[in-house]
Enzyme design. Structure first.
Site, mmCIF file in Angstrom:
data_model
loop_
_atom_site.group_PDB
_atom_site.id
_atom_site.type_symbol
_atom_site.label_atom_id
_atom_site.label_comp_id
_atom_site.label_asym_id
_atom_site.label_seq_id
_atom_site.Cartn_x
_atom_site.Cartn_y
_atom_site.Cartn_z
ATOM 1 C CG ASN A 19 -0.349 -0.138 2.512
ATOM 2 O OD1 ASN A 19 0.730 -0.714 2.646
ATOM 3 N ND2 ASN A 19 -0.991 0.392 3.541
ATOM 4 N N PRO A 43 9.877 -7.328 -0.502
ATOM 5 C CG PRO A 43 10.228 -6.508 -2.674
ATOM 6 C CD PRO A 43 10.866 -7.335 -1.581
ATOM 7 C CB SER A 44 3.927 -6.390 -1.421
ATOM 8 O OG SER A 44 2.794 -6.911 -2.087
ATOM 9 C CD GLU A 45 2.714 -11.396 -2.874
ATOM 10 O OE1 GLU A 45 1.813 -12.177 -2.511
ATOM 11 O OE2 GLU A 45 3.554 -10.898 -2.094
ATOM 12 N N GLY A 95 -0.845 -7.697 7.476
ATOM 13 C CA GLY A 95 -2.059 -8.060 8.190
ATOM 14 C C GLY A 95 -1.775 -8.845 9.456
ATOM 15 C CD GLU A 116 1.730 -0.336 10.923
ATOM 16 O OE1 GLU A 116 0.653 -0.984 10.880
ATOM 17 O OE2 GLU A 116 2.053 0.489 10.076
ATOM 18 N N GLY A 118 -2.689 -4.947 11.526
ATOM 19 C CA GLY A 118 -3.973 -4.408 11.114
ATOM 20 C C GLY A 118 -4.527 -3.343 12.038
ATOM 21 C CB CYS A 150 -2.522 -0.268 9.027
ATOM 22 S SG CYS A 150 -1.113 0.850 9.007
ATOM 23 C CD GLU A 253 -6.670 -4.012 8.399
ATOM 24 O OE1 GLU A 253 -6.065 -2.934 8.506
ATOM 25 O OE2 GLU A 253 -6.104 -5.118 8.471
ATOM 26 N N GLY A 326 0.004 -5.094 16.624
ATOM 27 C CA GLY A 326 1.437 -5.264 16.491
ATOM 28 C C GLY A 326 2.235 -5.037 17.760
ATOM 29 C CD GLU A 330 7.387 0.731 11.021
ATOM 30 O OE1 GLU A 330 7.879 -0.110 10.255
ATOM 31 O OE2 GLU A 330 6.377 1.427 10.736
#
Length: 345
Positions: A19, A43-45, A95, A116, A118, A150, A253, A326, A330
Site C-alpha cells: 500500500n 517487498p510485496s509481490e 495483516g 505493525e 492491522g 492500516c 479490517e 502489532g 517505528e
C-alpha cells in the site's frame, strides 16, 4: 567504570506491504542501516519495483555488497525468510494473520520481531466538534489511499445528538469524491490494488447490509467509468449506517473504502465503543474541548491518537499499535532502539 553501549542486532529481515511500498520500506531501511545492521528486504509481490530500483541506487552509491539485499517473492518467500536461523530480527508491516505466523516462525530462533499490523481506527466526533473541520478531516482520514491503510478511519463514532446531521454532511462530502486514474491530477481516489481486494470489499458491503446496516452512499460497483478505466478495480467511497459493535463489518479490517457509522451517548460510552476492538493502532478525537480530548486520548487502547486531525504523521513521532495491531515502534529514536541492543561494559 561502567558504561552502556547500543550495538547492532545483526542481520534483519524486512517484509514490506504494497500500500505504501517505498515509504514503509524506507521507514525500516533507514534505522536498520544507520545502526549498523545488514538487511534483507522482501517487498510485496504486488509492488516490488520501487524497492528493487532503490537497491540499484544503493549499489551506485557505494554501499558494500551484502549489506542491503532484496528478495522478491510471494508468501512462501516471506515464510522461509521469517524462519531462517541466521536472522536476528524480522520487521513486518502487514495483516494480523500474517503477523502471527511471522512471530511464530521467528520465535523458534529467538529472533526479535517488530510488527505493525492491522487496524480498525475509530474517529470519535463529540457534539462540541467544529463540524466542518470534522467532516473534512474524517473524510480525508477514511478515504486517503482508497482506504487501503492500516490507520484509515473506518469506524465513525458520532455523539447521538448530532449523529443525523453530521453523518448527512459526511455522506454528502464523501459522495462527491472524484474517482479516476491515479495519474490524473484531478482524481481524488483511485482503485483498490487488485481483483481479490475488490471482491473482499464487495463481500463486506453485502455482509454489512445482511447484518442490518444501511448503505448511505456507495456499496455498489462504480458506474459510468470511462472506457479506459472499466477494467480497473474501482469501488466508490462507501458509508454503512445503523451499525453496532457485534457486526463483522465493524470488527474486521476491510482494507478498502468502507466506513461504518454508529452512535455513542457520552464520553464513557465513546471510550468503551472505541476500545471494543481487537485492534489498537490509531484513533482520532474531534472536540473543541481540549481537556476532554486529552482525557479521552489517555483512555484509548491505541498507539497513535490524533486530536482534531487524522492520518498526519511527524516522522520523529513513534508509530505502532497495541493489542492485535502489532509489537514495537517505528520512527524516531524508538526505531533506532528497535534495531539495537544494549551492551553493559
Amino acid at each position: 567504570v561502567n558504561y552502556v553501549k547500543r550495538v547492532p542486532l545483526g542481520v534483519c529481515a524486512q517484509i514490506t506491504p504494497w500500500n505504501h511500498p517505498m515509504l514503509i520500506a524506507i521507514k525500516k531501511i533507514a534505522p536498520a542501516l544507520a545502526t549498523g545492521n545488514s538487511i534483507v528486504v522482501k517487498p510485496s509481490e504486488f509492488a516490488p519495483i520501487t524497492v528493487l530500483e532503490f537497491a540499484k541506487l544503493m549499489t551506485e552509491c557505494g554501499l558494500p555488497d551484502g549489506v542491503f539485499n532484496v528478495v522478491p517473492g510471494q508468501g512462501a518467500c516471506g515464510a522461509a525468510l521469517s524462519g531462517h536461523s541466521d536472522l536476528d530480527m524480522v520487521d513486518l508491516t502487514g495483516g494480523t494473520p500474517t503477523g502471527r505466523k511471522v512471530h511464530e516462525a521467528a520465535g523458534k530462533n529467538l529472533a526479535t520481531v517488530l510488527s505493525e499490523l492491522g487496524g480498525k481506527a475509530p474517529m470519535i466526533v463529540f457534539n462540541d466538534a467544529d463540524i466542518e473541520q470534522a467532516v473534512n478531516g474524517t473524510a480525508f482520514g477514511s478515504f486517503i489511499a482508497t482506504g487501503q491503510t492500516c490507520i484509515a478511519g473506518t469506524r465513525l463514532l458520532v455523539q447521538e445528538d448530532i449523529y443525523d446531521d453530521f453523518v448527512a454532511a459526511y455522506v454528502e462530502k464523501v459522495s462527491k469524491i472524484r474517482i479516476g486514474d491515479p495519474k490524473d491530477p484531478s482524481t481524488q481516489m483511485g482503485p483498490v490494488i487488485n481483483q481479490g481486494q475488490l471482491e473482499k470489499v464487495r463481500e463486506f458491503c453485502e455482509l454489512g447490509e445482511q447484518e442490518g446496516g444501511k448503505i448511505l452512499t456507495g456499496g455498489r460497483p462504480v458506474e459510468n467509468l470511462p472506457d479506459e478505466l472499466k477494467n480497473g478495480y474501482y469501488w466508490p467511497p462507501t458509508v454503512i449506517g445503523d451499525c453496532h459493535g457485534d457486526m463483522r463489518v465493524v470488527r474486521e479490517e476491510v482494507f478498502g473504502p468502507v466506513v461504518v457509522a454508529y452512535k455513542f451517548k457520552d464520553e464513557a460510552d465513546a471510550i468503551a465503543k472505541a476500545n471494543d476492538s481487537e485492534f489498537g493502532l490509531a484513533a482520532s478525537i474531534w472536540s473543541q474541548n481540549i481537556k476532554r480530548a486529552h482525557r479521552v486520548a489517555d483512555k484509548l487502547d491505541v498507539g497513535i491518537v490524533w486530536l482534531n486531525d487524522h492520518h498526519r504523521n511527524d516522522p520523529s513521532s513513534p508509530w505502532g499499535g497495541m493489542k492485535d495491531s502489532g509489537v514495537g515502534r517505528e520512527n524516531g529514536i524508538e526505531a533506532l532502539h528497535e534495531y539495537t541492543q544494549t551492551r553493559s561494559v
